[in-house]
Write a protein that holds these residues in place. Structure first.
Motif, PDB file in Angstrom:
ATOM      1  N   ILE A 254       0.876  -1.180   0.000  1.00  0.00           N
ATOM      2  CA  ILE A 254       0.000   0.000   0.000  1.00  0.00           C
ATOM      3  C   ILE A 254       0.904   1.218   0.000  1.00  0.00           C
ATOM      4  O   ILE A 254       1.837   1.314   0.805  1.00  0.00           O
ATOM      5  N   HIS A 255       0.640   2.147  -0.911  1.00  0.00           N
ATOM      6  CA  HIS A 255       1.455   3.351  -0.995  1.00  0.00           C
ATOM      7  C   HIS A 255       1.060   4.357   0.089  1.00  0.00           C
ATOM      8  O   HIS A 255      -0.111   4.454   0.468  1.00  0.00           O
ATOM      9  N   MET A 256       2.042   5.118   0.544  1.00  0.00           N
ATOM     10  CA  MET A 256       1.765   6.168   1.533  1.00  0.00           C
ATOM     11  C   MET A 256       0.747   7.174   0.995  1.00  0.00           C
ATOM     12  O   MET A 256      -0.077   7.709   1.750  1.00  0.00           O
ATOM     13  N   LYS A 257       0.804   7.416  -0.292  1.00  0.00           N
ATOM     14  CA  LYS A 257      -0.120   8.371  -0.891  1.00  0.00           C
ATOM     15  C   LYS A 257      -1.564   7.904  -0.760  1.00  0.00           C
ATOM     16  O   LYS A 257      -2.491   8.718  -0.657  1.00  0.00           O
ATOM     17  N   GLN A 258      -1.770   6.586  -0.768  1.00  0.00           N
ATOM     18  CA  GLN A 258      -3.130   6.053  -0.688  1.00  0.00           C
ATOM     19  C   GLN A 258      -3.808   6.388   0.644  1.00  0.00           C
ATOM     20  O   GLN A 258      -5.028   6.541   0.699  1.00  0.00           O
ATOM     21  N   ILE A 259      -3.010   6.480   1.694  1.00  0.00           N
ATOM     22  CA  ILE A 259      -3.599   6.816   2.993  1.00  0.00           C
ATOM     23  C   ILE A 259      -3.412   8.302   3.328  1.00  0.00           C
ATOM     24  O   ILE A 259      -3.685   8.724   4.453  1.00  0.00           O
ATOM     25  N   GLY A 260      -2.960   9.077   2.333  1.00  0.00           N
ATOM     26  CA  GLY A 260      -2.795  10.512   2.550  1.00  0.00           C
ATOM     27  C   GLY A 260      -1.626  10.864   3.441  1.00  0.00           C
ATOM     28  O   GLY A 260      -1.644  11.888   4.137  1.00  0.00           O
ATOM     29  N   PHE A 261      -0.580  10.033   3.393  1.00  0.00           N
ATOM     30  CA  PHE A 261       0.560  10.219   4.297  1.00  0.00           C
ATOM     31  C   PHE A 261       1.841  10.555   3.539  1.00  0.00           C
ATOM     32  O   PHE A 261       2.919  10.562   4.126  1.00  0.00           O
ATOM     33  N   ASP A 262       1.748  10.883   2.263  1.00  0.00           N
ATOM     34  CA  ASP A 262       2.960  11.062   1.466  1.00  0.00           C
ATOM     35  C   ASP A 262       3.740  12.314   1.870  1.00  0.00           C
ATOM     36  O   ASP A 262       4.973  12.283   1.966  1.00  0.00           O
TER      37      ASP A 262
ATOM     38  N   MET B  19       8.283   6.679  -4.804  1.00  0.00           N
ATOM     39  CA  MET B  19       7.795   5.373  -4.350  1.00  0.00           C
ATOM     40  C   MET B  19       8.036   5.237  -2.853  1.00  0.00           C
ATOM     41  O   MET B  19       9.163   5.046  -2.395  1.00  0.00           O
ATOM     42  N   ASN B  20       6.938   5.346  -2.072  1.00  0.00           N
ATOM     43  CA  ASN B  20       6.975   5.200  -0.621  1.00  0.00           C
ATOM     44  C   ASN B  20       5.826   4.277  -0.253  1.00  0.00           C
ATOM     45  O   ASN B  20       4.660   4.615  -0.482  1.00  0.00           O
ATOM     46  N   PHE B  21       6.136   3.124   0.316  1.00  0.00           N
ATOM     47  CA  PHE B  21       5.078   2.128   0.493  1.00  0.00           C
ATOM     48  C   PHE B  21       5.422   1.174   1.625  1.00  0.00           C
ATOM     49  O   PHE B  21       6.574   1.082   2.071  1.00  0.00           O
ATOM     50  N   VAL B  22       4.391   0.466   2.084  1.00  0.00           N
ATOM     51  CA  VAL B  22       4.556  -0.597   3.075  1.00  0.00           C
ATOM     52  C   VAL B  22       4.275  -1.926   2.390  1.00  0.00           C
ATOM     53  O   VAL B  22       3.248  -2.083   1.715  1.00  0.00           O
ATOM     54  N   VAL B  23       5.209  -2.859   2.555  1.00  0.00           N
ATOM     55  CA  VAL B  23       5.109  -4.187   1.938  1.00  0.00           C
ATOM     56  C   VAL B  23       4.668  -5.195   2.983  1.00  0.00           C
ATOM     57  O   VAL B  23       5.104  -5.146   4.137  1.00  0.00           O
ATOM     58  N   LYS B  24       3.822  -6.113   2.513  1.00  0.00           N
ATOM     59  CA  LYS B  24       3.329  -7.168   3.389  1.00  0.00           C
ATOM     60  C   LYS B  24       3.755  -8.520   2.802  1.00  0.00           C
ATOM     61  O   LYS B  24       3.386  -8.865   1.678  1.00  0.00           O
ATOM     62  N   TYR B  25       4.566  -9.249   3.566  1.00  0.00           N
ATOM     63  CA  TYR B  25       5.007 -10.581   3.139  1.00  0.00           C
ATOM     64  C   TYR B  25       4.297 -11.639   3.982  1.00  0.00           C
ATOM     65  O   TYR B  25       4.331 -11.595   5.216  1.00  0.00           O
ATOM     66  N   THR B  26       3.655 -12.579   3.300  1.00  0.00           N
ATOM     67  CA  THR B  26       3.064 -13.751   3.967  1.00  0.00           C
ATOM     68  C   THR B  26       3.289 -14.968   3.081  1.00  0.00           C
ATOM     69  O   THR B  26       3.357 -14.842   1.847  1.00  0.00           O
ATOM     70  N   PRO B  27       3.420 -16.144   3.653  1.00  0.00           N
ATOM     71  CA  PRO B  27       3.587 -17.346   2.818  1.00  0.00           C
ATOM     72  C   PRO B  27       2.418 -17.539   1.858  1.00  0.00           C
ATOM     73  O   PRO B  27       2.590 -18.084   0.762  1.00  0.00           O
TER      74      PRO B  27
ATOM     75  N   GLY C  65       3.810 -16.541   9.464  1.00  0.00           N
ATOM     76  CA  GLY C  65       3.380 -15.255   9.993  1.00  0.00           C
ATOM     77  C   GLY C  65       3.348 -14.174   8.917  1.00  0.00           C
ATOM     78  O   GLY C  65       3.301 -14.463   7.714  1.00  0.00           O
ATOM     79  N   THR C  66       3.377 -12.938   9.354  1.00  0.00           N
ATOM     80  CA  THR C  66       3.305 -11.796   8.440  1.00  0.00           C
ATOM     81  C   THR C  66       4.431 -10.826   8.760  1.00  0.00           C
ATOM     82  O   THR C  66       4.620 -10.429   9.913  1.00  0.00           O
ATOM     83  N   ARG C  67       5.162 -10.458   7.716  1.00  0.00           N
ATOM     84  CA  ARG C  67       6.267  -9.504   7.862  1.00  0.00           C
ATOM     85  C   ARG C  67       5.883  -8.195   7.164  1.00  0.00           C
ATOM     86  O   ARG C  67       5.379  -8.205   6.035  1.00  0.00           O
ATOM     87  N   TYR C  68       6.129  -7.069   7.843  1.00  0.00           N
ATOM     88  CA  TYR C  68       5.850  -5.754   7.261  1.00  0.00           C
ATOM     89  C   TYR C  68       7.142  -4.940   7.195  1.00  0.00           C
ATOM     90  O   TYR C  68       7.926  -4.920   8.155  1.00  0.00           O
ATOM     91  N   ILE C  69       7.354  -4.278   6.079  1.00  0.00           N
ATOM     92  CA  ILE C  69       8.470  -3.348   5.952  1.00  0.00           C
ATOM     93  C   ILE C  69       7.984  -2.071   5.269  1.00  0.00           C
ATOM     94  O   ILE C  69       7.050  -2.107   4.464  1.00  0.00           O
ATOM     95  N   ALA C  70       8.628  -0.933   5.611  1.00  0.00           N
ATOM     96  CA  ALA C  70       8.348   0.343   4.947  1.00  0.00           C
ATOM     97  C   ALA C  70       9.544   0.671   4.065  1.00  0.00           C
ATOM     98  O   ALA C  70      10.693   0.611   4.512  1.00  0.00           O
ATOM     99  N   VAL C  71       9.259   0.992   2.794  1.00  0.00           N
ATOM    100  CA  VAL C  71      10.318   1.169   1.804  1.00  0.00           C
ATOM    101  C   VAL C  71      10.164   2.522   1.114  1.00  0.00           C
ATOM    102  O   VAL C  71       9.044   2.958   0.826  1.00  0.00           O
ATOM    103  N   SER C  72      11.298   3.177   0.845  1.00  0.00           N
ATOM    104  CA  SER C  72      11.312   4.386   0.024  1.00  0.00           C
ATOM    105  C   SER C  72      12.477   4.333  -0.943  1.00  0.00           C
ATOM    106  O   SER C  72      13.604   4.004  -0.546  1.00  0.00           O
ATOM    107  N   PHE C  73      12.191   4.654  -2.212  1.00  0.00           N
ATOM    108  CA  PHE C  73      13.233   4.795  -3.232  1.00  0.00           C
ATOM    109  C   PHE C  73      13.566   6.288  -3.305  1.00  0.00           C
ATOM    110  O   PHE C  73      12.816   7.068  -3.904  1.00  0.00           O
ATOM    111  N   ILE C  74      14.683   6.657  -2.717  1.00  0.00           N
ATOM    112  CA  ILE C  74      15.003   8.076  -2.529  1.00  0.00           C
ATOM    113  C   ILE C  74      15.924   8.578  -3.636  1.00  0.00           C
ATOM    114  O   ILE C  74      16.864   7.896  -4.044  1.00  0.00           O
ATOM    115  N   ASP C  75      15.636   9.789  -4.112  1.00  0.00           N
ATOM    116  CA  ASP C  75      16.346  10.424  -5.224  1.00  0.00           C
ATOM    117  C   ASP C  75      16.352   9.517  -6.458  1.00  0.00           C
ATOM    118  O   ASP C  75      17.400   9.030  -6.895  1.00  0.00           O
ATOM    119  N   PRO C  76      15.171   9.254  -7.037  1.00  0.00           N
ATOM    120  CA  PRO C  76      15.078   8.334  -8.180  1.00  0.00           C
ATOM    121  C   PRO C  76      15.814   8.877  -9.408  1.00  0.00           C
ATOM    122  O   PRO C  76      16.034  10.064  -9.528  1.00  0.00           O
TER     123      PRO C  76
END
Length: 756
Positions: free
Chosen positions: A630-638, A668-676, A745-756
């Protein structure tokens, strides 16, 4: 005939010659010793103003005799109308015993609104220089009868009209004036003196004049712009540059009492640049000498949606004060905050001696709620203090309550300010219409360049009131409701202009003004310590799941305290950073709370992308290496997220990638959700960035198994990510990497691609 002319001319020449050639000079009168000066003042009660007057008198060692102390006041409401005759009657009675002391100089002054700026020797010297038997204070405004203006003698320079708040003269002459009094206690004293003064015969017979150029008396009414403070090494004077004078007696007559309060914060020796505050440690409460801690009712007021409310309650809970001495009253006017109060109540209802909550269902106005809180202390005979605090006050000093009690004032508040701004919880002055005006010292007090305890006209948000004051001087129960004023302004005005009700034994009920003079409780603010700050509530949006996350702009300090890792600053002070793989830097950035709330926010939003290549959210609509995100922009947090990058990531970039200055920009600023079950890993790839951050948002082994990141070029894997820590690594060319499989389980990470 010629002989007569000769005689006249000769006689004139002889007189002229004697004037020109005489070696005799007029002898100046011998200076009067200070023992020959007696100060008389009328005061029926020991108000704050009276005590201040006596403090200044004692500083200069004046001999003061107080008339009427403890008597019923029947001299009218002199603060709002004519009156004061009782003062003349009491003075008349006192002067009968002094009438035959020809070398005694009597100084008659008011006391509730007056201070001394100089000593007895100076007053006597200036009085003798005036070369009159009686000297009245002067002012530029005529009161109370303007019809008498034309009867005053004209003056070339100076103030023309009499003010009865200051009189100095030889005892027999003062006695001859006041012995003429045959009026009522509520008749006007100034009118009485004025009629005597404007009578040419009496003015000449009694050898009276006015202090036209403020050599002794400075009346402030109509003259505030004429005076300024003159700082010396030992004490502070009031100077009148219009007449180049240093008045000895400063009188806050009329509507200038608050300006006198300002002057008295310095004059004569309250504060100066050399020694700072001279009286801050006078008459303080020594906790080591107390058998037990005082009992305190704490009133908490939540009148609008307020960010960081759980943190506010936590700070209240951690005040260094015995909880069995605290009774808590909470008024909450916001349904949104009921969950926060419920949680705090469930966890701490047995911590405090008493815990009372009034919610929005009671539909109380702010004034009514504050009256209710103050009443709890007023009606509780065991209540020693009432501590009122609004939810936008963050007390960072755990000693706040003790420090306020120690100062031993009737009403006192701690200085709290909005971070990085001059906005605070007090006003240093009021405008003519009773609203904000900036005093000359306001900025210095806010910035703590001048440190002390300050008599001020208005305070809000947080203050301490003595319980016995509430049960005596402030026993009325409607202090927070007045005209169209907000509750705090109403309280302050009511306290400043406090008067008693009509005396029960008043001789006639027809006189509306049978009141005591204003008792004016002084309100103080201390900035002797750093107490805390005010948070902004103006733009608090409560439409999100975790609303405080969005406060990075409005309340950056509180946001940092709540959401940035406690060890973040050690990156710079202790070089607390790891490099598990070449040019991969690993450091703490988010608190546990930040991680949890970001995950909660994303799950509350719920629209995960599913890890598909087709993605309308990005330019071109196609993602080569997709993630379930889910992108940060989607929740109005960009915007907030980019600000976070610039404030907390960019400084680290400069430290580890020497010579590279990041723009702190990312598309690109987003939270990734990893699950099996949905997406367990990510195949090898480069990021579309100059560098990338990858923040772990939950705990390995507790929330998930597996996971991690492998950098192919260096055959280096990081398989134990730490919650709140981030990797920072180059995005292109050198750092091909992959996301290792999450096995459970479920793993969450927050990722940003800075200075594209």
């Amino acid at each position: 005939m010629e002989y007569l002319k000769f005689c006249f001319v000769f006689s004139f020449w002889i007189k002229f010659s004697n004037c020109v050639y005489s070696t005799e000079t007029p002898q100046a009168p011998a200076p009067l010793p200070k023992e020959k000066l007696l100060v008389l003042t009328v005061a029926t009660e020991e108000t704050d103003g009276f005590l201040r007057f006596m403090q200044s008198a004692n500083y200069f060692n004046y001999t003061v005799k107080v008339l009427g102390m403890g008597d019923a006041w029947k001299g009218g409401d002199v603060g709002r109308s004519i009156g004061g005759g009782q003062k003349v009657r009491l003075l008349k009675e006192a002067m009968e015993a002094l009438a035959d002391q020809e070398d005694l100089v009597v100084l008659v002054v008011d006391s509730y609104d007056l201070i001394f700026a100089g000593g007895p020797e100076e007053i006597l010297r200036k009085f003798q220089q005036a070369n009159h038997k009686v000297l009245f204070a002067a002012e530029g405004l005529i009161w109370p009868d303007k019809r008498l203006a034309d009867k005053y003698p004209s003056v070339r320079s100076g103030k023309r009209y009499l003010n009865s708040g200051g009189i100095i003269g030889y005892a027999p002459y003062i006695n001859r004036i006041v012995s003429q009094w045959n009026l009522h206690d509520n008749d006007d004293d100034q009118l009485f003196y004025t009629k005597i003064y404007v009578d040419p015969l009496q003015r000449q017979t009694l050898n009276m004049t006015l202090d036209h150029k403020c050599q002794i008396f400075q009346n402030l009414n109509g003259a505030v712009d004429e005076v300024l403070l003159k700082f010396g090494t030992d004490r502070v004077r009031v100077r009148n540059p219009v007449y180049d004078s240093l008045p000895v007696v400063v009188h806050g007559n009329g509507n200038t009492k608050m300006y006198l309060n300002y002057l008295a914060n310095y004059v004569p020796n309250a504060w100066n640049y050399e020694h700072g505050c001279s009286h801050c440690d006078d008459d303080v409460v020594d906790f080591t000498q107390l058998k037990d801690f005082p009992n305190v009712w704490v009133g908490v007021f939540i009148e609008q949606p307020t960010p960081f409310l759980p943190e506010f309650f936590q700070r209240l809970l951690t005040l260094d004060y015995p909880k069995d001495k605290l009774k808590l009253f909470v008024h909450n006017n916001e349904v949104y905050h009921e969950k926060h109060i419920q949680k705090f109540w469930e966890e701490n209802r047995n911590v405090f001696k008493s815990f009372k909550v009034v919610g929005p269902e009671e539909n109380l106005s702010q004034g009514e709620a504050r009256n209710m809180g103050m009443d709890l202390c007023r009606k509780d005979a065991t209540c020693d203090y009432y501590f009122s605090i609004e939810s936008d006050v963050m007390l960072t000093n755990r000693q706040t309550l003790k420090l306020l009690i120690e100062q031993n004032r009737k009403i006192i508040g701690p200085l709290v300010t909005r971070h990085g701004k001059l906005w605070s919880n007090f006003w240093g002055a009021l405008s003519l219409d009773g609203y904000y005006a900036r005093s000359e010292d306001y900025v210095d007090i806010v910035q703590r360049k001048r440190v002390g305890v300050w008599n001020i006209p208005y305070m809000a948000h947080v203050y301490l009131v003595k319980g016995n004051v509430l049960r005596n001087e402030m026993k009325e129960r409607n202090y927070f409701v007045l005209e169209k004023l907000d509750p705090d302004m109403a309280l302050c005005r009511n306290a400043r202009e406090l008067t008693s009700h009509r005396e029960k034994d008043s001789p006639s009920p027809e006189s509306f003004h049978m009141l005591r003079p204003p008792k004016g409780i002084f309100m103080y603010l201390t900035n002797r310590h750093d107490f805390g700050r005010l948070i902004s509530t103006a733009n608090y949006n409560i439409s999100h799941y975790n609303n405080d996350l969005w406060q990075i702009f409005e309340n950056p300090v509180d946001w940092k305290e709540k959401y940035i890792h406690q060890n973040y600053t050690r990156i710079f002070t202790e070089n607390r950073m790891e490099e598990p793989c070449p040019d991969v830097f690993w450091f703490p950035v988010f608190s546990e709370k930040a991680c949890d709330e970001i995950v909660e926010e994303m799950e509350h939003y719920g629209s995960w992308s599913g890890g598909k290549h087709e993605d309308k959210r990005i330019a071109g609509g196609y993602e080569t290496v997709p993630t379930d995100d889910i992108h940060m922009k989607q929740i109005g947090f960009d915007k907030e997220w980019l600000h976070f990058i610039r404030e907390f990531i960019s400084p680290v970039t400069l430290k580890v990638f020497s010579g590279y200055y990041t723009k702190g920009y990312a598309l690109m600023n987003f939270v990734v959700k990893y699950t099996p079950e949905r997406q367990a890993y990510l195949r090898p790839h480069h990021d579309s960035s100059t560098f990338t951050i990858n923040i772990a948002l939950n705990n390995k082994d507790t929330d998930f198994q597996g996971g991690g990141c492998r950098f192919h070029r260096y055959n280096c894997s990081i398989e134990s990510p730490r919650k709140g820590w981030t990797f920072m690594h180059p995005g292109r060319l050198t750092h091909l990497h992959e996301g290792l499989p999450t096995t459970n389980g479920t793993r969450y990470i927050a990722v940003s691609f800075i200075d594209p």
